[in-house]
Design a protein around this motif. Structure first.
Motif, PDB file in Angstrom:
ATOM      1  N   PHE A 219       0.856  -1.198   0.000  1.00  0.00           N
ATOM      2  CA  PHE A 219       0.000   0.000   0.000  1.00  0.00           C
ATOM      3  C   PHE A 219       0.879   1.231   0.000  1.00  0.00           C
ATOM      4  N   ARG A 220       0.254   2.353  -0.293  1.00  0.00           N
ATOM      5  CA  ARG A 220       0.969   3.629  -0.298  1.00  0.00           C
ATOM      6  C   ARG A 220       0.265   4.568   0.668  1.00  0.00           C
ATOM      7  N   VAL A 221       1.048   5.437   1.288  1.00  0.00           N
ATOM      8  CA  VAL A 221       0.503   6.308   2.323  1.00  0.00           C
ATOM      9  C   VAL A 221       0.914   7.738   2.032  1.00  0.00           C
ATOM     10  N   ARG A 222      -0.058   8.613   2.104  1.00  0.00           N
ATOM     11  CA  ARG A 222       0.192  10.048   1.942  1.00  0.00           C
ATOM     12  C   ARG A 222      -0.172  10.694   3.271  1.00  0.00           C
ATOM     13  N   LEU A 500      14.954   5.696 -10.172  1.00  0.00           N
ATOM     14  CA  LEU A 500      14.109   5.423 -11.333  1.00  0.00           C
ATOM     15  C   LEU A 500      12.801   4.784 -10.887  1.00  0.00           C
ATOM     16  N   PHE A 501      12.951   3.831  -9.961  1.00  0.00           N
ATOM     17  CA  PHE A 501      11.762   3.129  -9.491  1.00  0.00           C
ATOM     18  C   PHE A 501      10.842   4.049  -8.723  1.00  0.00           C
ATOM     19  N   ALA A 502      11.455   4.977  -7.968  1.00  0.00           N
ATOM     20  CA  ALA A 502      10.625   5.919  -7.214  1.00  0.00           C
ATOM     21  C   ALA A 502       9.795   6.741  -8.186  1.00  0.00           C
ATOM     22  N   GLY A 503      10.444   7.219  -9.279  1.00  0.00           N
ATOM     23  CA  GLY A 503       9.719   8.001 -10.287  1.00  0.00           C
ATOM     24  C   GLY A 503       8.620   7.179 -10.916  1.00  0.00           C
ATOM     25  N   TRP A 504       8.965   5.979 -11.289  1.00  0.00           N
ATOM     26  CA  TRP A 504       7.985   5.113 -11.937  1.00  0.00           C
ATOM     27  C   TRP A 504       6.822   4.814 -10.992  1.00  0.00           C
ATOM     28  N   ASP A 505       7.177   4.542  -9.716  1.00  0.00           N
ATOM     29  CA  ASP A 505       6.129   4.226  -8.751  1.00  0.00           C
ATOM     30  C   ASP A 505       5.217   5.430  -8.541  1.00  0.00           C
ATOM     31  N   ALA A 506       5.830   6.647  -8.538  1.00  0.00           N
ATOM     32  CA  ALA A 506       5.013   7.846  -8.373  1.00  0.00           C
ATOM     33  C   ALA A 506       4.044   7.982  -9.536  1.00  0.00           C
ATOM     34  N   ALA A 507       4.560   7.770 -10.765  1.00  0.00           N
ATOM     35  CA  ALA A 507       3.697   7.877 -11.949  1.00  0.00           C
ATOM     36  C   ALA A 507       2.583   6.848 -11.875  1.00  0.00           C
ATOM     37  N   ASN A 508       2.957   5.638 -11.484  1.00  0.00           N
ATOM     38  CA  ASN A 508       1.989   4.559 -11.390  1.00  0.00           C
ATOM     39  C   ASN A 508       0.914   4.861 -10.350  1.00  0.00           C
ATOM     40  N   SER A 509       1.385   5.431  -9.224  1.00  0.00           N
ATOM     41  CA  SER A 509       0.444   5.729  -8.147  1.00  0.00           C
ATOM     42  C   SER A 509      -0.510   6.822  -8.586  1.00  0.00           C
ATOM     43  N   TRP A 510       0.041   7.835  -9.310  1.00  0.00           N
ATOM     44  CA  TRP A 510      -0.829   8.906  -9.836  1.00  0.00           C
ATOM     45  C   TRP A 510      -1.846   8.315 -10.781  1.00  0.00           C
ATOM     46  N   TRP A 511      -1.361   7.450 -11.666  1.00  0.00           N
ATOM     47  CA  TRP A 511      -2.236   6.802 -12.648  1.00  0.00           C
ATOM     48  C   TRP A 511      -3.333   6.016 -11.934  1.00  0.00           C
ATOM     49  N   GLY A 512      -2.901   5.277 -10.886  1.00  0.00           N
ATOM     50  CA  GLY A 512      -3.869   4.441 -10.175  1.00  0.00           C
ATOM     51  C   GLY A 512      -4.936   5.273  -9.479  1.00  0.00           C
ATOM     52  N   THR A 513      -4.514   6.355  -8.780  1.00  0.00           N
ATOM     53  CA  THR A 513      -5.508   7.084  -7.993  1.00  0.00           C
ATOM     54  C   THR A 513      -6.297   8.055  -8.852  1.00  0.00           C
ATOM     55  N   PHE A 518     -10.527   6.938 -10.577  1.00  0.00           N
ATOM     56  CA  PHE A 518     -11.322   8.150 -10.627  1.00  0.00           C
ATOM     57  C   PHE A 518     -12.795   7.747 -10.493  1.00  0.00           C
ATOM     58  N   SER A 519     -13.408   8.152  -9.378  1.00  0.00           N
ATOM     59  CA  SER A 519     -14.698   7.557  -9.014  1.00  0.00           C
ATOM     60  C   SER A 519     -15.801   8.604  -9.065  1.00  0.00           C
ATOM     61  N   TYR A 520     -16.978   8.171  -8.717  1.00  0.00           N
ATOM     62  CA  TYR A 520     -18.121   9.067  -8.622  1.00  0.00           C
ATOM     63  C   TYR A 520     -17.805  10.233  -7.702  1.00  0.00           C
ATOM     64  N   GLU A 521     -17.165   9.924  -6.555  1.00  0.00           N
ATOM     65  CA  GLU A 521     -16.806  10.991  -5.619  1.00  0.00           C
ATOM     66  C   GLU A 521     -15.837  11.958  -6.284  1.00  0.00           C
ATOM     67  N   GLY A 522     -14.872  11.385  -7.036  1.00  0.00           N
ATOM     68  CA  GLY A 522     -13.923  12.227  -7.739  1.00  0.00           C
ATOM     69  C   GLY A 522     -14.622  13.139  -8.722  1.00  0.00           C
ATOM     70  N   GLN A 523     -15.630  12.607  -9.399  1.00  0.00           N
ATOM     71  CA  GLN A 523     -16.382  13.408 -10.367  1.00  0.00           C
ATOM     72  C   GLN A 523     -17.094  14.566  -9.676  1.00  0.00           C
ATOM     73  N   LEU A 524     -17.746  14.244  -8.560  1.00  0.00           N
ATOM     74  CA  LEU A 524     -18.457  15.300  -7.828  1.00  0.00           C
ATOM     75  C   LEU A 524     -17.481  16.354  -7.340  1.00  0.00           C
ATOM     76  N   ASP A 525     -16.306  15.863  -6.889  1.00  0.00           N
ATOM     77  CA  ASP A 525     -15.303  16.791  -6.403  1.00  0.00           C
ATOM     78  C   ASP A 525     -14.870  17.731  -7.529  1.00  0.00           C
ATOM     79  N   LEU A 526     -14.726  17.171  -8.731  1.00  0.00           N
ATOM     80  CA  LEU A 526     -14.336  17.988  -9.882  1.00  0.00           C
ATOM     81  C   LEU A 526     -15.388  19.064 -10.145  1.00  0.00           C
ATOM     82  N   LEU A 527     -16.669  18.667 -10.106  1.00  0.00           N
ATOM     83  CA  LEU A 527     -17.755  19.632 -10.322  1.00  0.00           C
ATOM     84  C   LEU A 527     -17.702  20.728  -9.269  1.00  0.00           C
ATOM     85  N   ARG A 528     -17.415  20.311  -8.035  1.00  0.00           N
ATOM     86  CA  ARG A 528     -17.347  21.282  -6.958  1.00  0.00           C
ATOM     87  C   ARG A 528     -16.250  22.294  -7.242  1.00  0.00           C
TER      88      ARG A 528
END
Lengths: 654, 311
Positions: A219-222, A500-513, A518-528
């Motif tokens: 898992f990843r933690v922010r 390199l892996f850190a960069g790749w993992d960051a890109a992957n994590s961005w892609w994943g989240t 990108f969910s219904y909540e994300g959509q509503l958040d975008l509208l907001r």
């Protein structure tokens, strides 16, 4: 559509290529034999086209279809589900290829190629595969163009398909951002064969070893705020209560919720994104304040247990207190964690000795840790095997092991000394990703520690491994014992590869989240964020329709025939090139200016260029407006223009 | 004579004309191109700038038989076309041909005649034949009308309607000479007296030959595209009363052919079209807010600039 006979093989090749692309995307998902059969069919069909080989007739094809369906059934025990269904479709499409005759059949095969692409997208969404998916989409679009107009060259057809795709990009964006995606498993197609990974609900001394060799992220933690020090990052997972002398288990499922915690110190707030594990464990720092929003419980032993296995990446917000006092549980619950280990007589004897000498429980724990510290114990990932009395063996014979061994032995010792104790499994630490500013916790960070009940301070974490190998708190296992790992993991360990892996993992994590999840909540958040107050599904629908209309408008404006906006022919292109060269040299052609007028102006304004240019402009006038220019003359003109070198106008006049 | 020789001769003829009409080489060339494109010519200007001299000179240089009619308000169609006169001796009507039966008719001050007379002339111009008493008489070949009119004089004139103006291929305006040429004029005396001294460069047969050669000048599809978009642009403009007619479009291409021929080219270039466009639209296109028949030199340039030339 009737194509000239010599163009037919081209259309067939296009459809075969689109299908092959789809098959190759499945190569690591579906059984290899299915891929092989499909590719064989492609080769057969293409060879038959060139050499007039025998192709199966209707009866043979029907028999083949039945046989292949039976094989799929035998392999998957179903024809349903993503893997089985995709395999069946792929094999049937391969058979279809054997009977292609016309444009319609070829289009169907491109459709199969696109379906296989869709199936691959449903199953695997890693960033690494995106280029493959894009390539397959492009191939299929090019194939559609190539089948519709077989006279097109390969690159022209691909370019045409690519242009169509580019035109569709805004629509894809609108669909992605605004098409209402309702919560729930719309795409939840049974996958069947996904294996569970990560910590299990039992632990024998060797089980953690398998995880430690696994570099995959768990898992990843922010953190919202500064991350706490590494040695305090105990990610709590399954808590194990039952011991059979060799392995620890969670014991029977008990639905007991935890009473509120008494916090000591400030809370830590953070967001966790779990990788799919097919297990029900959610992870949080010791100790979570409450269960995060979602389908999850906080159990009496401070563990987060989901209602369903984690099958897809999952994010949640959590709050934990690194220092806290847990409320006293009912005595009956404490007694469950007092069951002494079966067998292991020497351990029992040691416990009795410790109990006699220690004035209280806290002193006993300290004495036991002292015993581990001074008893010649060492940290090893390749310890000697243990016999049936595993705790006795470790404490008195082998003196080596890793976290699982020590946690297990320590808890057994505590229970023998009549102190309630339990084994906690989870992860320790993690790797900070400086590019994405988040922590990656990998399977290799798996850890096990002990927890004892002390009157007054409640459940208290004791990490016997930290006593044996204190540096384990600060460094990952890979750092500690690099030789214990296979070459691949050691290679991953070099500093630049790690960056390199850190960069790749960051890109992957961005892609994943941001993309995959990108969910219904994300959509509503975008509208907001776009300024809609209290958005709901209806607003989302409106935004989608507005985006759709905008796209259609844009498309309509684009395809409105522009006045003489046709692409110039070869002669026109060469002339434009000449005009561009003149422009760079400081003589810009006015849109209405004819070639001779331009030549005249050149003679006046840039007399130095005139000798080189005049002849070419006259030649163009003859070719364009004279009697029939042949291709050779146009080619000569093009070459002459290409060889022309006027230099760049520096502003010096003339 | 070969077409090339004709072209040489014409080049010489142009030089000769320039010695008679001083300082107006472009206008002279346009007038010649107009005639070579089998078009009728309208010369419009204030009196005394050499309209009639130019017409004379053209007829002279081309070696054509010519007649001059001074148009007045009481001129009748028969005065131009001719009348049938009863011959007592032969007991039948004889048609006596009017001045129109010539190769080049100079119609001076055409806007002074009554509309009836004007239309009789203009019909003849279009049909290249006249009808009188039920008989059709074919006009000679070649046949040109060079008409002049004075735009300033409004009293007692009948302005030509658009439909009739359209029958003139070009309208050329001479304008005042510049200072140097004016000085030469003042010193040189009456220009018309020079006319008998310039020799004819061609004859009627030669003019017909050149006209045929002009028709042979190549017009490429790309050029037709360009001419078409020019014509279309005049119809799309909101600030014009009317766009160019199809007849004007044909004339544009023909005139451009003649212009290219005069330049010694065997195919028409966009530059040729652009060169003949101003006199071609001068009497045809009018801005909605413009004073009638006022010269509008900027309009042609505007139209040309608005239509890009595709590569």
């Amino acid at each position: 559509m009737s194509a000239a006979p010599d163009l037919r093989p081209r259309a067939l090749a296009w459809s075969a290529a689109a299908f092959t692309g789809g098959v190759l995307l499945q190569a690591d998902r579906l059984p290899l034999w299915a891929t092989a059969v499909s590719l064989l069919a492609v080769a057969w069909r293409l060879a038959a086209e060139r050499r007039r080989l025998w192709l199966p007739g209707t009866l043979q094809r029907a028999l083949l279809a039945l046989a292949l369906a039976a094989v799929v059934l035998a392999r998957f025990h179903t024809l349903n589900g993503l893997a089985a269904g995709t395999t069946l479709l792929m094999l049937m499409a391969a058979l279809k290829l054997l009977e292609t005759r016309g444009t319609r059949d070829e289009r169907i095969l491109v459709g199969a190629g696109l379906f296989l692409l869709l199936a691959a997208c449903l199953d695997r969404q890693d960033l690494l595969r995106v280029p493959l998916y894009v390539a397959q989409t492009l191939l299929c679009c090019g194939a559609l163009a190539g089948i519709a107009a077989p006279q097109l060259e390969l690159l022209r057809a691909l370019r045409l398909g690519g242009r169509a795709l580019l035109l569709a990009v805004p629509l894809a964006l609108v669909l992605f951002l605004f098409f209402p995606r309702f919560a729930g498993g719309f795409w939840a197609i049974p996958r069947g064969d996904a294996a569970s990974t990560g910590l299990g609900d039992s632990m024998d001394p060797g089980s953690i070893m398998q995880l430690i060799a696994n570099y995959d992220p768990a898992f990843r933690v922010r953190f919202h705020g500064a991350p706490p020090p590494r040695e305090t990052l105990y990610w709590r997972g399954p808590v194990l209560h039952e011991f059979d002398g060799h392995a620890w288990r969670r014991g029977p499922e008990r639905l007991r919720l935890r009473a509120p915690l008494e916090p000591l110190g400030a809370p830590v707030r953070y967001q966790v994104t779990l990788e799919p594990s097919q297990r029900r464990w959610w992870f949080a720092l010791e100790r979570p304040e409450r269960a995060p929003a979602g389908r999850v419980f906080l159990t009496y032993d401070d563990q987060l247990v989901g209602t369903e296995p984690v099958a897809e990446p999952l994010s949640y917000e959590a709050v934990s207190y690194l220092r806290s006092r847990s409320p006293a549980p009912p005595p009956a619950q404490l007694r469950e964690d007092l069951t002494p280990p079966p067998g292991n007589p020497r351990t029992r004897a040691l416990a009795a000795t410790l109990r006699e000498r220690a004035p209280n429980d806290a002193a006993l724990v300290a004495a036991a840790l002292d015993y581990l510290r001074s008893g010649g114990f060492s940290y090893s990932l390749t310890p000697a095997p243990l016999s049936a009395d595993a705790v006795d063996d470790l404490l008195f014979r082998t003196h080596e092991g890793f976290c699982g061994h020590y946690a297990s032995a320590f808890v057994a010792l505590m229970r023998a000394a009549q102190i309630p104790a339990r084994v906690v499994t989870g992860y320790l630490g993690g790797e900070w990703n400086p590019i994405g500013s988040y922590l990656v916790v990998r399977q290799s960070d798996a850890h096990a520690w002990a927890e004892v009940w002390l009157a007054g301070s409640g459940w208290t974490r004791v990490d016997p491994t930290a006593v044996v190998a204190p540096e384990r708190l600060h460094r990952g296992v890979l750092d500690l014992l690099p030789d214990a790992f296979p070459t691949r993991e050691r290679l991953l360990h070099s500093p630049w590869l790690r960056a390199l892996f850190a960069g790749w993992d960051a890109a992957n994590s961005w892609w994943g989240t941001h993309v995959v999840k990108f969910s219904y909540e994300g959509q509503l958040d975008l509208l907001r964020r776009l300024g809609v107050r209290a958005p709901d599904a209806v607003d989302l629908g409106r935004a989608f329709i507005a985006g759709l209309l905008l796209w259609l408008l844009w498309l309509g404006l684009r395809i409105t025939p522009r006045p003489r906006g046709v692409r110039p022919d070869a002669l026109g292109r060469a002339y434009l090139r000449l005009c561009r060269a003149l422009g760079r040299a400081g003589l810009t052609r006015a849109p209405h200016e004819g070639p001779l007028a331009l030549a005249e102006r050149c003679a006046i304004e840039r007399p130095r260029l005139a000798p080189a240019v005049e002849g070419l402009l006259q030649r163009y006038a003859e070719l364009r407006f004279g009697r029939g220019a042949d291709d050779q003359a146009v080619r000569d003109f093009t070459r002459a223009v290409a060889q022309l070198s006027l230099g760049r106008w520096s502003g010096a006049f003339p | 004579m070969s077409p090339d020789a004709d072209a040489l001769v014409l080049a010489r003829a142009l030089e000769t004309l320039e010695t008679v009409i001083l300082g107006k080489p472009a206008q002279i060339r346009l007038c010649l191109a107009c005639l070579l494109a089998r078009g009728h010519l309208l010369i419009e200007d204030v009196p005394g700038v050499g309209k009639t001299t130019l017409a004379h000179a053209l007829a002279h240089v081309l070696g054509l038989a010519w007649q001059r009619v001074q148009f007045t308000s009481d001129l009748l169609p028969a005065d131009i076309i001719g009348v049938s006169i009863f011959d007592r001796a032969q007991q039948r009507f004889n048609f006596r041909q009017g001045p129109i039966f010539t190769q080049l008719l100079l119609a001076d001050e055409v806007n002074r005649a009554s509309p009836r007379t004007q239309s009789a002339l203009l019909e003849a111009m279009e049909e290249r034949q006249v009808s009188a008493d039920g008989t059709t008489y074919v006009l000679p070949e070649p046949f040109f009308v060079v008409a002049t009119q004075n735009p300033r004089e409004q009293l007692g004139t009948f302005a030509l309607p658009e439909s009739q103006l359209d029958r003139f291929l070009m309208r050329v305006t001479l304008g005042y000479p510049d200072a140097a040429h004016e000085r030469a004029l003042l010193r040189g005396g009456e220009r018309r007296e020079l006319l008998p001294h310039i020799g004819a460069a061609l004859d009627a047969a030669g003019v017909l030959r050149v006209q045929r050669a002009v028709r042979e000048v190549h017009v490429a599809d790309a050029l037709l595209d360009y001419a078409q978009s020019l014509i279309a642009s005049t119809r799309e403009r909101a600030d014009l009363k009317l766009g160019l007619s199809p007849r004007a479009g044909q004339g544009l291409v023909r005139a451009a052919q003649a212009w290219a021929y005069l330049a010694g080219r065997r195919s028409v270039l966009p530059e040729d079209v652009q060169a003949v466009l101003p006199p071609l639209i001068a009497h045809r296109l009018e801005r909605r807010d413009a004073e009638p028949h006022g010269p509008d030199p900027g309009l042609a340039a505007e139209i040309i600039r608005a239509v890009p030339l595709s590569p």
